[in-house]
Design a protein around this motif. Structure first.
Motif, PDB file in Angstrom:
ATOM      1  N   GLU A 138      72.481  55.947  55.468  1.00 61.13           N
ATOM      2  CA  GLU A 138      72.869  57.324  55.173  1.00 61.13           C
ATOM      3  C   GLU A 138      71.647  58.233  55.084  1.00 61.13           C
ATOM      4  N   VAL A 139      70.613  57.774  54.386  1.00 58.24           N
ATOM      5  CA  VAL A 139      69.382  58.563  54.258  1.00 58.24           C
ATOM      6  C   VAL A 139      68.758  58.772  55.632  1.00 58.24           C
ATOM      7  N   ARG A 140      68.746  57.718  56.416  1.00 58.82           N
ATOM      8  CA  ARG A 140      68.154  57.799  57.756  1.00 58.82           C
ATOM      9  C   ARG A 140      68.940  58.776  58.651  1.00 58.82           C
ATOM     10  N   GLU A 141      70.271  58.728  58.569  1.00 60.67           N
ATOM     11  CA  GLU A 141      71.092  59.651  59.368  1.00 60.67           C
ATOM     12  C   GLU A 141      70.871  61.097  58.931  1.00 60.67           C
ATOM     13  N   LYS A 142      70.773  61.314  57.631  1.00 58.77           N
ATOM     14  CA  LYS A 142      70.529  62.668  57.125  1.00 58.77           C
ATOM     15  C   LYS A 142      69.175  63.174  57.614  1.00 58.77           C
ATOM     16  N   LEU A 143      68.171  62.312  57.526  1.00 60.96           N
ATOM     17  CA  LEU A 143      66.844  62.673  57.999  1.00 60.96           C
ATOM     18  C   LEU A 143      66.866  62.966  59.498  1.00 60.96           C
ATOM     19  N   LYS A 144      67.630  62.156  60.242  1.00 57.96           N
ATOM     20  CA  LYS A 144      67.729  62.363  61.690  1.00 57.96           C
ATOM     21  C   LYS A 144      68.365  63.718  61.988  1.00 57.96           C
ATOM     22  N   GLU A 145      69.406  64.072  61.236  1.00 55.31           N
ATOM     23  CA  GLU A 145      70.044  65.383  61.423  1.00 55.31           C
ATOM     24  C   GLU A 145      69.060  66.511  61.137  1.00 55.31           C
TER      25      GLU A 145
ATOM     26  N   ALA B  80      67.699  69.189  63.881  1.00 56.53           N
ATOM     27  CA  ALA B  80      67.799  70.643  63.686  1.00 56.53           C
ATOM     28  C   ALA B  80      66.417  71.287  63.817  1.00 56.53           C
ATOM     29  N   GLN B  81      65.412  70.640  63.247  1.00 50.11           N
ATOM     30  CA  GLN B  81      64.035  71.152  63.349  1.00 50.11           C
ATOM     31  C   GLN B  81      63.606  71.190  64.818  1.00 50.11           C
ATOM     32  N   PHE B  82      63.927  70.131  65.554  1.00 46.05           N
ATOM     33  CA  PHE B  82      63.563  70.075  66.971  1.00 46.05           C
ATOM     34  C   PHE B  82      64.256  71.185  67.749  1.00 46.05           C
ATOM     35  N   LYS B  83      65.538  71.367  67.473  1.00 48.91           N
ATOM     36  CA  LYS B  83      66.299  72.406  68.195  1.00 48.91           C
ATOM     37  C   LYS B  83      65.672  73.783  67.978  1.00 48.91           C
ATOM     38  N   GLU B  84      65.263  74.064  66.748  1.00 47.04           N
ATOM     39  CA  GLU B  84      64.623  75.354  66.458  1.00 47.04           C
ATOM     40  C   GLU B  84      63.326  75.483  67.267  1.00 47.04           C
ATOM     41  N   GLN B  85      62.515  74.416  67.249  1.00 46.64           N
ATOM     42  CA  GLN B  85      61.251  74.439  67.987  1.00 46.64           C
ATOM     43  C   GLN B  85      61.514  74.562  69.495  1.00 46.64           C
ATOM     44  N   TRP B  86      62.541  73.884  69.953  1.00 46.16           N
ATOM     45  CA  TRP B  86      62.882  73.880  71.380  1.00 46.16           C
ATOM     46  C   TRP B  86      63.297  75.286  71.826  1.00 46.16           C
ATOM     47  N   GLU B  87      64.149  75.904  71.007  1.00 48.57           N
ATOM     48  CA  GLU B  87      64.588  77.259  71.333  1.00 48.57           C
ATOM     49  C   GLU B  87      63.398  78.220  71.335  1.00 48.57           C
TER      50      GLU B  87
ATOM     51  N   PRO C  80      60.561  69.953  79.839  1.00 47.73           N
ATOM     52  CA  PRO C  80      61.193  68.685  80.201  1.00 47.73           C
ATOM     53  C   PRO C  80      62.661  68.707  79.763  1.00 47.73           C
ATOM     54  N   ASP C  81      63.373  67.714  80.187  1.00 46.43           N
ATOM     55  CA  ASP C  81      64.781  67.597  79.810  1.00 46.43           C
ATOM     56  C   ASP C  81      64.892  67.583  78.284  1.00 46.43           C
ATOM     57  N   GLU C  82      65.833  68.344  77.740  1.00 47.51           N
ATOM     58  CA  GLU C  82      65.966  68.488  76.287  1.00 47.51           C
ATOM     59  C   GLU C  82      66.286  67.157  75.612  1.00 47.51           C
ATOM     60  N   GLU C  83      67.177  66.382  76.187  1.00 49.35           N
ATOM     61  CA  GLU C  83      67.557  65.095  75.575  1.00 49.35           C
ATOM     62  C   GLU C  83      66.367  64.131  75.523  1.00 49.35           C
ATOM     63  N   VAL C  84      65.608  64.067  76.585  1.00 45.25           N
ATOM     64  CA  VAL C  84      64.428  63.195  76.624  1.00 45.25           C
ATOM     65  C   VAL C  84      63.415  63.661  75.586  1.00 45.25           C
ATOM     66  N   ALA C  85      63.210  64.970  75.533  1.00 46.51           N
ATOM     67  CA  ALA C  85      62.261  65.514  74.567  1.00 46.51           C
ATOM     68  C   ALA C  85      62.721  65.238  73.135  1.00 46.51           C
ATOM     69  N   LEU C  86      64.030  65.355  72.906  1.00 42.80           N
ATOM     70  CA  LEU C  86      64.581  65.069  71.570  1.00 42.80           C
ATOM     71  C   LEU C  86      64.334  63.615  71.186  1.00 42.80           C
ATOM     72  N   GLN C  87      64.585  62.694  72.108  1.00 43.04           N
ATOM     73  CA  GLN C  87      64.362  61.273  71.823  1.00 43.04           C
ATOM     74  C   GLN C  87      62.889  60.995  71.514  1.00 43.04           C
ATOM     75  N   GLU C  88      62.001  61.588  72.298  1.00 45.23           N
ATOM     76  CA  GLU C  88      60.568  61.393  72.058  1.00 45.23           C
ATOM     77  C   GLU C  88      60.167  61.957  70.695  1.00 45.23           C
ATOM     78  N   PHE C  89      60.701  63.132  70.361  1.00 48.50           N
ATOM     79  CA  PHE C  89      60.407  63.763  69.077  1.00 48.50           C
ATOM     80  C   PHE C  89      60.878  62.880  67.922  1.00 48.50           C
ATOM     81  N   LEU C  90      62.102  62.377  68.027  1.00 48.22           N
ATOM     82  CA  LEU C  90      62.640  61.526  66.959  1.00 48.22           C
ATOM     83  C   LEU C  90      61.859  60.225  66.826  1.00 48.22           C
ATOM     84  N   GLU C  91      61.420  59.662  67.941  1.00 55.15           N
ATOM     85  CA  GLU C  91      60.631  58.438  67.895  1.00 55.15           C
ATOM     86  C   GLU C  91      59.304  58.667  67.186  1.00 55.15           C
TER      87      GLU C  91
END
Length: 150
Positions: free
Chosen positions: A94-101, A105-112, A133-144
């Protein structure tokens, strides 16, 4: 036995209904001193019963019940530990999912913000600007980067 104990026994020894029906003194007399205390108090038992058994017979009789009780308690402990482990894992997830959300959200703001900046650069320069780059790929890299596996 102490004299006080012997006085208590003497009360029951001489009082009804115990005088007529009798009673048992467990583990008494266990020692020669116990017999001497009873004799000194004038208390003479009608009989003494000595019970004994072989160690192997005692083990056969007692061990199954005690082993069953031990196994039940062990199984309860194991179940409780497993339940606690699952609970900790759920909480961690649960903590990990919340952190991921939050990180998403932080990534989306930066991306926009990057997209707006890139579009502003394109509009002002009229040259080929760098593509995002592709948004999904960038999101995965950011989360990693932000959330390594634990």
């Amino acid at each position: 036995y102490k004299v006080k104990d012997c006085e208590t026994v003497a009360k029951f020894w001489n009082a009804n209904p115990f005088r007529e029906t009798g009673f048992l003194l467990e583990d008494c007399p266990a020692l020669p001193e116990d017999v001497q205390v009873l004799v000194d108090a004038g208390l003479y038992p009608d009989c003494a019963v000595l019970m004994g058994m072989q160690e192997a017979d005692a083990i056969k009789r007692l061990l199954p019940g005690r082993a069953r009780t031990w196994k039940q308690r062990r199984d309860q402990r194991i179940a409780r530990r497993e339940e606690e482990k699952k609970k900790r894992e759920r909480e961690r997830t649960e903590v990990r999912e919340k952190l991921k959300e939050e990180k998403t959200a932080q990534f989306k703001e930066q991306w926009e913000a990057k997209k707006r900046a890139l579009e502003a650069d394109r509009d002002s320069e009229d040259e080929d600007a760098d593509e995002l780059p592709d948004e999904e790929v960038a999101l995965q890299e950011f989360l990693e980067e932000e959330m390594p596996e634990i």
